[in-house]
Design a protein around this motif. Structure first.
Motif, PDB file in Angstrom:
ATOM      1  N   ARG A 153    -121.555 -36.628   8.638  1.00  0.00           N
ATOM      2  CA  ARG A 153    -121.113 -35.458   7.876  1.00  0.00           C
ATOM      3  C   ARG A 153    -120.922 -34.245   8.783  1.00  0.00           C
ATOM      4  N   SER A 154    -121.830 -34.074   9.732  1.00  0.00           N
ATOM      5  CA  SER A 154    -121.689 -32.947  10.653  1.00  0.00           C
ATOM      6  C   SER A 154    -120.455 -33.106  11.531  1.00  0.00           C
ATOM      7  N   ALA A 155    -120.161 -34.324  11.928  1.00  0.00           N
ATOM      8  CA  ALA A 155    -118.955 -34.562  12.733  1.00  0.00           C
ATOM      9  C   ALA A 155    -117.702 -34.183  11.953  1.00  0.00           C
ATOM     10  N   ARG A 156    -117.674 -34.506  10.635  1.00  0.00           N
ATOM     11  CA  ARG A 156    -116.517 -34.126   9.820  1.00  0.00           C
ATOM     12  C   ARG A 156    -116.409 -32.611   9.665  1.00  0.00           C
ATOM     13  N   LEU A 157    -117.556 -31.958   9.533  1.00  0.00           N
ATOM     14  CA  LEU A 157    -117.553 -30.491   9.474  1.00  0.00           C
ATOM     15  C   LEU A 157    -116.958 -29.910  10.753  1.00  0.00           C
ATOM     16  N   LEU A 158    -117.405 -30.384  11.889  1.00  0.00           N
ATOM     17  CA  LEU A 158    -116.916 -29.838  13.158  1.00  0.00           C
ATOM     18  C   LEU A 158    -115.451 -30.187  13.390  1.00  0.00           C
ATOM     19  N   ASP A 159    -115.006 -31.326  12.914  1.00  0.00           N
ATOM     20  CA  ASP A 159    -113.579 -31.646  12.980  1.00  0.00           C
ATOM     21  C   ASP A 159    -112.770 -30.620  12.183  1.00  0.00           C
ATOM     22  N   ALA A 160    -113.280 -30.243  11.006  1.00  0.00           N
ATOM     23  CA  ALA A 160    -112.602 -29.238  10.192  1.00  0.00           C
ATOM     24  C   ALA A 160    -112.581 -27.889  10.888  1.00  0.00           C
ATOM     25  N   VAL A 161    -113.671 -27.541  11.561  1.00  0.00           N
ATOM     26  CA  VAL A 161    -113.722 -26.285  12.314  1.00  0.00           C
ATOM     27  C   VAL A 161    -112.680 -26.287  13.417  1.00  0.00           C
ATOM     28  N   ARG A 162    -112.622 -27.361  14.201  1.00  0.00           N
ATOM     29  CA  ARG A 162    -111.680 -27.433  15.320  1.00  0.00           C
ATOM     30  C   ARG A 162    -110.238 -27.410  14.830  1.00  0.00           C
ATOM     31  N   LYS A 163    -109.981 -28.114  13.746  1.00  0.00           N
ATOM     32  CA  LYS A 163    -108.617 -28.149  13.206  1.00  0.00           C
ATOM     33  C   LYS A 163    -108.188 -26.776  12.722  1.00  0.00           C
ATOM     34  N   ASP A 164    -109.098 -26.033  12.110  1.00  0.00           N
ATOM     35  CA  ASP A 164    -108.766 -24.728  11.561  1.00  0.00           C
ATOM     36  C   ASP A 164    -108.672 -23.655  12.630  1.00  0.00           C
ATOM     37  N   THR A 165    -109.502 -23.748  13.675  1.00  0.00           N
ATOM     38  CA  THR A 165    -109.625 -22.644  14.630  1.00  0.00           C
ATOM     39  C   THR A 165    -109.041 -22.924  16.007  1.00  0.00           C
ATOM     40  N   GLY A 166    -108.976 -24.196  16.395  1.00  0.00           N
ATOM     41  CA  GLY A 166    -108.575 -24.535  17.757  1.00  0.00           C
ATOM     42  C   GLY A 166    -109.677 -24.306  18.770  1.00  0.00           C
ATOM     43  N   HIS A 167    -110.859 -23.937  18.308  1.00  0.00           N
ATOM     44  CA  HIS A 167    -111.972 -23.654  19.215  1.00  0.00           C
ATOM     45  C   HIS A 167    -112.874 -24.866  19.366  1.00  0.00           C
ATOM     46  N   ASP A 168    -113.452 -25.001  20.567  1.00  0.00           N
ATOM     47  CA  ASP A 168    -114.354 -26.106  20.865  1.00  0.00           C
ATOM     48  C   ASP A 168    -115.219 -25.701  22.043  1.00  0.00           C
ATOM     49  N   GLY A 169    -116.175 -26.565  22.381  1.00  0.00           N
ATOM     50  CA  GLY A 169    -116.991 -26.333  23.569  1.00  0.00           C
ATOM     51  C   GLY A 169    -117.726 -25.012  23.522  1.00  0.00           C
ATOM     52  N   ASP A 170    -117.621 -24.245  24.637  1.00  0.00           N
ATOM     53  CA  ASP A 170    -118.365 -22.989  24.711  1.00  0.00           C
ATOM     54  C   ASP A 170    -117.740 -21.876  23.865  1.00  0.00           C
ATOM     55  N   GLN A 171    -116.674 -22.199  23.141  1.00  0.00           N
ATOM     56  CA  GLN A 171    -116.125 -21.242  22.174  1.00  0.00           C
ATOM     57  C   GLN A 171    -116.871 -21.303  20.829  1.00  0.00           C
ATOM     58  N   LEU A 172    -117.790 -22.250  20.707  1.00  0.00           N
ATOM     59  CA  LEU A 172    -118.554 -22.402  19.464  1.00  0.00           C
ATOM     60  C   LEU A 172    -119.946 -21.790  19.598  1.00  0.00           C
ATOM     61  N   VAL A 173    -120.331 -21.059  18.589  1.00  0.00           N
ATOM     62  CA  VAL A 173    -121.695 -20.537  18.441  1.00  0.00           C
ATOM     63  C   VAL A 173    -122.147 -20.940  17.045  1.00  0.00           C
ATOM     64  N   ALA A 174    -123.388 -21.338  16.898  1.00  0.00           N
ATOM     65  CA  ALA A 174    -123.878 -21.723  15.567  1.00  0.00           C
ATOM     66  C   ALA A 174    -125.115 -20.913  15.212  1.00  0.00           C
ATOM     67  N   ALA A 175    -125.131 -20.386  13.996  1.00  0.00           N
ATOM     68  CA  ALA A 175    -126.316 -19.742  13.444  1.00  0.00           C
ATOM     69  C   ALA A 175    -126.929 -20.701  12.425  1.00  0.00           C
ATOM     70  N   ILE A 176    -128.169 -21.107  12.651  1.00  0.00           N
ATOM     71  CA  ILE A 176    -128.854 -22.040  11.775  1.00  0.00           C
ATOM     72  C   ILE A 176    -129.763 -21.221  10.854  1.00  0.00           C
ATOM     73  N   THR A 177    -129.477 -21.255   9.533  1.00  0.00           N
ATOM     74  CA  THR A 177    -130.167 -20.353   8.615  1.00  0.00           C
ATOM     75  C   THR A 177    -131.649 -20.670   8.448  1.00  0.00           C
ATOM     76  N   HIS A 178    -132.031 -21.941   8.622  1.00  0.00           N
ATOM     77  CA  HIS A 178    -133.447 -22.317   8.590  1.00  0.00           C
ATOM     78  C   HIS A 178    -133.561 -23.751   9.079  1.00  0.00           C
ATOM     79  N   TRP A 179    -134.787 -24.238   9.195  1.00  0.00           N
ATOM     80  CA  TRP A 179    -135.029 -25.474   9.928  1.00  0.00           C
ATOM     81  C   TRP A 179    -134.835 -26.758   9.144  1.00  0.00           C
ATOM     82  N   HIS A 180    -134.666 -26.703   7.850  1.00  0.00           N
ATOM     83  CA  HIS A 180    -134.543 -27.937   7.061  1.00  0.00           C
ATOM     84  C   HIS A 180    -133.371 -28.788   7.545  1.00  0.00           C
TER      85      HIS A 180
END
Length: 299
Positions: A49-76
């Motif tokens: 599921r996470s791979a599909r999410l990131l595929d959607a991000v890359r397709k929408d933005t063209g960004h990958d690698g060190d162009q990605l930053v992630a904020a994790i709202t909590h540890w669950h």
């Protein structure tokens, strides 16, 4: 779970990734994009599921690698398990100190509670930046505010992401819509304070941790606040009738999924109010009682 995620455009820079409502570990995520980089808000529960999410991000933005930053709202795990994929792609990870410690101690699969073997690779990554105070992430022409929650709310280390230019607020699991919240790792009292604090952050769009997107006129926060206030009210007595209160909650909030959480919320809130420690095993057994064993997952 057959329903496909929905991608919502919530402004020129912001997208929300909405998973189906109802069912454990089916959380929402999203991203905010500038000229130079993209901030991903949360990941998903499984490797696939996470791979599909990131595929959607890359397709929408063209960004990958060190162009990605992630904020994790909590540890669950539903929000954090996919963070390893961003780390391996070369991206940076942001979380509060408590969330970072808990993520590092994982992965949290709770095998005594859930019957599931489809997690895939959910190796805990190292968090690159600990967020202890409001932090603005410059994405190139667009910025997002990463804000730690000042109280123990859903967990001890929640954060939210605010995108003022698009009027979007990603709440993580501070807000559930159509789903019973889970107080097991937090406190009802602190959660109410956090909900009141959310109201001070101007927004036209609210992305809850679980459930459909919310816009102007939504009663979702008020509804959740009323539930948490009820928990505090009915557990203020020394010896509440937990079974009767559980039945009352299931009737009053019958339209909310995951009703097995009411029992946990009542017991945990009672312990918090009376200065005792809620035994995790006891809470888990109360939640599993309707199933007669581990909860089967369909994710």
């Amino acid at each position: 779970m057959s329903s496909s995620p929905l991608v919502h455009s919530l402004g020129s820079a912001t997208r929300a990734y909405e998973q189906p409502t109802g069912g454990w570990f089916l959380n929402n995520a999203g991203w905010v994009t500038g000229r130079e980089r993209t901030l991903v808000v949360d990941t998903l529960a499984t490797e696939a599921r996470s791979a599909r999410l990131l595929d959607a991000v890359r397709k929408d933005t063209g960004h990958d690698g060190d162009q990605l930053v992630a904020a994790i709202t909590h540890w669950h795990g539903d929000h954090a398990h996919g963070a390893i994929q961003i780390a391996r792609a070369g991206g940076r990870l942001l979380a509060t100190g408590h969330s970072a410690a808990m993520i590092g101690a994982g992965p949290h699969l709770f095998e005594m509670v859930f019957a599931f073997d489809g997690w895939g690779d959910v190796t805990p990554p190292k968090i690159d930046e600990l967020v202890s105070e409001p932090t603005t992430v410059d994405l190139g022409g667009i910025s997002a505010d990463v804000l730690p929650v000042p109280w123990v709310a859903h967990t001890e280390g929640d954060l939210v992401v605010h995108v003022p230019s698009d009027g979007v607020l990603f709440t993580g699991d501070l807000v559930f819509v159509g789903v019973v919240p889970l107080v097991m790792a937090g406190t009802a009292e602190g959660w109410i304070k956090a909900l009141d604090w959310l109201a001070t952050l101007e927004h036209r769009h609210l992305v809850p941790g679980h459930g459909p997107m919310q816009g102007a006129g939504s009663t979702a926060v008020a509804d959740l606040r009323a539930y948490l206030s009820w928990l505090l009210e009915v557990t203020a007595v020394d010896a509440p009738d937990f079974d009767a209160l559980d039945a009352q909650a299931r009737q009053r909030w019958a339209s909310w999924s995951e009703g097995e959480r009411h029992a946990v919320n009542l017991m945990k809130t009672h312990a918090d109010q009376h200065g005792t420690t809620a035994d995790v095993a006891t809470l888990a057994m109360a939640m599993l009682k309707p199933f007669g064993g581990p909860i089967p997952l369909d994710i």
